[in-house]
Write a protein that holds these residues in place. Structure first.
Motif, PDB file in Angstrom:
ATOM      1  N   VAL A  70      -1.314 -31.758  16.853  1.00 31.28           N
ATOM      2  CA  VAL A  70      -0.490 -31.988  18.044  1.00 31.28           C
ATOM      3  C   VAL A  70      -1.058 -31.145  19.178  1.00 31.28           C
ATOM      4  O   VAL A  70      -1.321 -29.943  19.009  1.00 31.28           O
TER       5      VAL A  70
ATOM      6  N   GLU B 287       4.613 -24.599  26.825  1.00 32.63           N
ATOM      7  CA  GLU B 287       5.489 -23.530  26.345  1.00 32.63           C
ATOM      8  C   GLU B 287       5.523 -23.655  24.826  1.00 32.63           C
ATOM      9  O   GLU B 287       5.974 -24.659  24.286  1.00 32.63           O
TER      10      GLU B 287
ATOM     11  N   SER C  85       7.344 -24.953  18.205  1.00 32.54           N
ATOM     12  CA  SER C  85       7.952 -25.771  19.249  1.00 32.54           C
ATOM     13  C   SER C  85       6.968 -25.852  20.417  1.00 32.54           C
ATOM     14  O   SER C  85       6.538 -24.833  20.949  1.00 32.54           O
TER      15      SER C  85
ATOM     16  N   ILE D 102       5.050 -17.665  22.267  1.00 32.86           N
ATOM     17  CA  ILE D 102       6.081 -16.656  22.029  1.00 32.86           C
ATOM     18  C   ILE D 102       6.462 -16.685  20.544  1.00 32.86           C
ATOM     19  O   ILE D 102       6.779 -17.752  19.999  1.00 32.86           O
TER      20      ILE D 102
ATOM     21  N   THR E 150       9.509 -29.751  21.777  1.00 31.74           N
ATOM     22  CA  THR E 150       9.457 -30.617  20.601  1.00 31.74           C
ATOM     23  C   THR E 150       9.054 -29.804  19.385  1.00 31.74           C
ATOM     24  O   THR E 150       8.035 -29.112  19.402  1.00 31.74           O
ATOM     25  N   MET E 151       9.862 -29.894  18.320  1.00 28.40           N
ATOM     26  CA  MET E 151       9.602 -29.108  17.123  1.00 28.40           C
ATOM     27  C   MET E 151       8.547 -29.785  16.262  1.00 28.40           C
ATOM     28  O   MET E 151       8.650 -30.969  15.952  1.00 28.40           O
ATOM     29  N   VAL E 152       7.528 -29.021  15.899  1.00 36.04           N
ATOM     30  CA  VAL E 152       6.436 -29.530  15.061  1.00 36.04           C
ATOM     31  C   VAL E 152       6.419 -28.701  13.788  1.00 36.04           C
ATOM     32  O   VAL E 152       6.461 -27.477  13.853  1.00 36.04           O
ATOM     33  N   ARG E 153       6.378 -29.363  12.635  1.00 34.70           N
ATOM     34  CA  ARG E 153       6.455 -28.584  11.391  1.00 34.70           C
ATOM     35  C   ARG E 153       5.081 -28.427  10.726  1.00 34.70           C
ATOM     36  O   ARG E 153       4.705 -27.338  10.380  1.00 34.70           O
TER      37      ARG E 153
ATOM     38  N   LEU F 196       8.360 -20.264  15.337  1.00 32.31           N
ATOM     39  CA  LEU F 196       9.687 -19.978  14.792  1.00 32.31           C
ATOM     40  C   LEU F 196       9.655 -20.079  13.266  1.00 32.31           C
ATOM     41  O   LEU F 196       8.723 -20.672  12.703  1.00 32.31           O
ATOM     42  N   PRO F 197      10.662 -19.520  12.597  1.00 31.30           N
ATOM     43  CA  PRO F 197      10.684 -19.638  11.135  1.00 31.30           C
ATOM     44  C   PRO F 197      10.736 -21.107  10.722  1.00 31.30           C
ATOM     45  O   PRO F 197      11.242 -21.954  11.454  1.00 31.30           O
TER      46      PRO F 197
ATOM     47  N   TYR G   8       6.559 -21.957  21.102  1.00 30.34           N
ATOM     48  CA  TYR G   8       7.315 -20.971  20.335  1.00 30.34           C
ATOM     49  C   TYR G   8       6.955 -21.102  18.864  1.00 30.34           C
ATOM     50  O   TYR G   8       6.900 -22.216  18.339  1.00 30.34           O
TER      51      TYR G   8
END
Lengths: 81, 753
Positions: free
Chosen positions: A64, A71, A52, A5, A56-59, A75-76, A73
């Protein structure tokens, strides 16, 4: 197929839908797939995004894992203070 | 890689959770600690900056000839000394540290001088002649968005729009988040409240101004001593701007007198390095307070509309927010994070938040604790409070009914794992503060807040010294007690006393790259790396003991600071202490060290609930904060003093933001209050004791369950105080700061109505 998403402002760049189903197994494949299928996303992907995966947020980590039922996402890119 | 370590929630700790004395404590209370401005070098020059008095103007020419002739002036730099970098991430930074064809705000640097004394440098600045062509300016976010507003950047077209913009605009980008159908949701509501809000730009208010000492020799090797939250970031950015090899610039972080996000970028550092290179002498630069206000990065000022609908029984059916943040003269306001966090506390079926990033003729904003979130929470939590009141429900009950929990699809998308919001609300409900009686003209406010927390690149080295004590090197500047926390985590893993570990912040040549200390990441990420580095060293120490005993390494276990045979089958050997292993290390294979390098993920999100009582003087409009309680999830509090300190600090900065602090610009576009006399931050006598309640809902992404705590604490205060003041004054306050004139005006208008 992972459900991916994108945040709302990218709707136009991906042809009007923000929910995609992609056969990807990690972040690198995800970003490559997005860039190849939706060239208009290029500038945003170049500028950096956060991903995400199952909450869990991955930058930046390209390797990963993304599971078929993950799921995801996009994101900015975020930063704190 | 993602470290999927199972959280040791059932582990009993020996040292984690204790409150030993901080290792930097004596130096700081005796004045021995060396901050940014405390370093000196032989032959050092003093650098000063000439700044624009205009908010928006073309720089037609800069004549430095008279200044260059002044005896004692050793170097002058202007835009001509900084080639515009190819790296797009550095372009705006380059144009911010030294104006190019235009100055974009009052305080924008146009030249810098290095001279043998400050007096000579000051005189030299007076002799620099700058010819400006003044342009119309705009400093207000709503004005900047209007058609016909002065345009800052030719060619800037708004990104993220459904149709391609055809005109230049000050709106950099639109962000949109949410899910469901908000229009349908509002139709299901029995009550809908819609309000507009404004907040002023505020400064982080760190007591120590930016300061640095730069030295570049003719061989191109450079050293920089600097007050910063991220010396690796400073190194990389400065090397990029000056065309240096990254390895040739060594940066050492000084002690830091506050940062709060404001020291996550560069301002004077590249100028000092450029001057030093030109003069072939060390150059020291220290900002004045006036410069800190005019030319560093405050947070955004904002304008926001929030609409929320609910049924009679208190279920929210839809929520919508439009946020407009001005981020100063360059792109990058934190509006995207404001929009993502705005409704994150709630379990919503229909939600949408839209954010506009806007440029104005103000200094480029910098991060300020949980960037973007406090303002959004102010608007949302004010409407939540009003909705609860209109529904005749208790504010806490209304929030509990709608609160996000484990499994909630967050308003920005991802599904939450285990989170502690409901626990903070339940604890707030039963807290004595919530039951205390209020007097005349007094009101109570509550609000919730959310922050993501971050992790990131981190390297740690742990060296076993000859006597068995430990030297721990981290690369994350200590802005909130992290050296104590790292020492505690290393001591816990190794099973040695806290005072046997000395933690230092190493320079950029000593460790691999470390991200900036920001995003509440350090106790999580550097702590995780410290634990793993200690485990690496333990493995090596067990290996040495195994060699001595002549048994396999896996037949040795580590327990309470000793290598021991793992079981009866391993043999009967006298346990070896770290000191004993260290003493013979040179004979068993050489020095022993543990290392860990990671780009960590898994920082757990965090929530807080604040309760505040205030009193409003109906004659003067003055607000007094009477009582304040912070309830926040820390995951696991490593050193509770510092966790409480973060809670208290966030609340105090929020109090200042809510009732006093604001950047005031005149009609001329110049900042009117660039000093602590006219920009009023709270002092101890303004404040009650800030009570804290630490809740521990472990983060599964960290070995000990740690969540970041540094930022969440500033998210609820603006709203909690606004709710409190609104209840005390009997009228809804929608504009920050709630300074006496604004409060009086609101009371007056309400009474007249």
């Amino acid at each position: 197929m992972a459900k991916v998403i994108l945040w709302g402002s990218l709707k136009k760049a991906v042809g009007g839908k923000t929910e995609l189903e992609l056969d990807v197994s990690d972040v690198r494949e995800l970003l490559d797939a997005l860039g190849e299928r939706y060239p208009k996303l290029g500038p945003q992907l170049d500028a950096g995004v956060s991903v995400s995966i199952d909450g869990t947020m991955v930058r930046d980590n390209l390797f990963v894992a993304i599971k078929p039922d993950s799921e995801v996402y996009v994101l900015p890119r975020m930063a704190g203070g | 890689m993602s470290l999927q370590t199972e959280t040791e929630t059932k582990r009993s700790f020996n040292q984690i959770g204790t409150r030993p004395v901080r290792p930097d404590g004596i130096d700081k209370v005796t004045g021995r600690a060396r901050f940014g401005a405390d370093m000196e070098m032989p032959g050092m020059l003093h650098g000063l900056v000439l700044r624009s008095p205009h908010p928006h103007a073309k720089v037609k020419s800069i004549d430095i000839s008279r200044a260059a002739k002044l005896a004692g002036v050793k170097a002058i730099v202007t835009r001509d000394d900084f080639k515009m970098p190819k790296d797009k991430d550095l372009v705006d930074i380059c144009a911010n540290i030294m104006a190019r064809d235009k100055v974009l705000y009052d305080g924008h640097a146009v030249a810098a001088v290095a001279a043998t004394t400050k007096a000579i440098a000051r005189e030299a600045l007076k002799r620099i002649k700058v010819e400006y062509e003044i342009l119309p300016h705009v400093t207000d976010v709503d004005e900047a968005m209007k058609p016909g507003a002065p345009i800052l950047h030719k060619g800037m077209r708004t990104g993220g729009m459904d149709t391609k913009p055809r005109k230049d605009s000050n709106v950099v980008k639109r962000y949109k988040f949410g899910h469901g159908d908000v229009e349908k949701g509002f139709k299901q509501a029995d009550i809908v409240i819609e309000r507009s809000f404004k907040t002023a730009a505020t400064h982080q208010g760190y007591i120590e101004p930016h300061a640095c000492l730069a030295s570049i020799g003719p061989d191109g090797q450079g050293d920089l001593w600097v007050c910063t939250q991220g010396h690796y970031m400073v190194r990389n950015v400065c090397a990029g701007l000056l065309g240096l090899d990254v390895s040739q610039l060594r940066v050492t972080a000084s002690e830091i007198g506050g940062g709060f996000g404001g020291k996550t970028t560069v301002f004077i550092e590249p100028l000092a390095l450029a001057l030093s290179r030109k003069a072939n002498r060390p150059v020291k630069m220290v900002m004045s307070r006036d410069e800190v206000f005019r030319a560093t990065g405050p947070t955004s000022s904002t304008s926001m509309d929030v609409k929320i609908g609910a049924t009679k029984d208190g279920r929210i059916t839809a929520a919508h927010a439009e946020l407009r943040f001005q981020g100063g003269a360059f792109a990058g306001s934190p509006v995207s994070m404001g929009a993502m966090t705005a409704f994150a506390c709630y379990d919503l079926k229909n939600v949408q938040s839209i954010g506009y990033d806007v440029v104005t003729n103000r200094p480029k904003q910098a991060a300020y604790r949980a960037p973007g979130a406090p303002m959004a929470a102010f608007a949302v939590e004010s409407v939540i409070d009003e909705l609860a009141s209109k529904l005749g429900m208790d504010g806490l009950e209304f929030r509990i009914l709608n609160a996000a929990g484990e499994g909630t699809k967050s308003s920005y998308g991802p599904t939450f794992g285990p989170i502690g919001l409901k626990t903070t609300l339940e604890k707030a409900k039963s807290h004595a503060h919530n039951k205390a009686k209020l007097g005349k003209n007094q009101g109570r406010g509550i609000a919730c807040g959310f922050w993501f927390n971050f992790a990131g690149n981190t390297c740690v080295s742990l060296n076993l010294q000859l006597d068995g004590t430990i030297a721990l090197s981290v690369g994350t500047p200590d802005i909130g007690g992290s050296r104590a926390s790292m020492s505690l985590m290393a001591a816990e893993e190794l099973g040695v006393p806290y005072d046997k570990v000395r933690t230092i912040v190493a320079d950029t040549a000593s460790l691999g790259y470390n991200d900036v200390t920001d995003g509440s990441r350090t106790t999580f990420a550097a702590g995780l790396a410290t634990i793993e580095a200690a485990r690496d060293a333990i493995g090596k120490m067990c290996g040495r003991a195994a060699k001595v005993w002549g048994i396999p390494a896996d037949a040795v276990k580590w327990e309470n600071g000793y290598a021991k045979p793992a079981g009866p089958n391993a043999g009967a050997f006298k346990p070896m202490s770290m000191a004993e292993i260290a003493a013979i290390a040179h004979k068993t294979g050489g020095p022993i060290a543990g290392h860990y390098e990671i780009n960590a993920d898994g920082a757990g999100v965090s929530f807080a609930t604040h309760i505040v009582d205030s009193e409003v003087d109906p004659e003067t409009g003055r607000v007094t904060i009477l009582r304040y309680t912070v309830l926040q999830d820390a995951g696991k509090a490593i050193h509770p003093d510092y966790v409480e300190g973060q809670y208290q600090g966030g609340a105090v900065q929020g109090i200042g933001w809510a009732i006093n602090e604001e950047y005031i610009y005149g009609e001329d576009g110049r900042l009117q209050n660039a000093g602590f006399l006219d920009y009023r931050i709270p002092v101890a006598s303004d404040l009650p004791m800030i009570d804290t309640v630490i809740l521990e809902i472990p983060n599964p992404g960290h070995p000990y369950g740690v969540r970041g705590v540094g930022e969440t604490s500033i998210v609820p205060p603006l709203a909690a105080i606004a709710n409190s003041v609104s209840n005390a004054a009997g009228v809804r306050l929608t504009e920050l700061p709630m300074s006496p004139p604004k409060v009086l005006k609101a009371i007056g208008e309400h009474n007249r109505a």
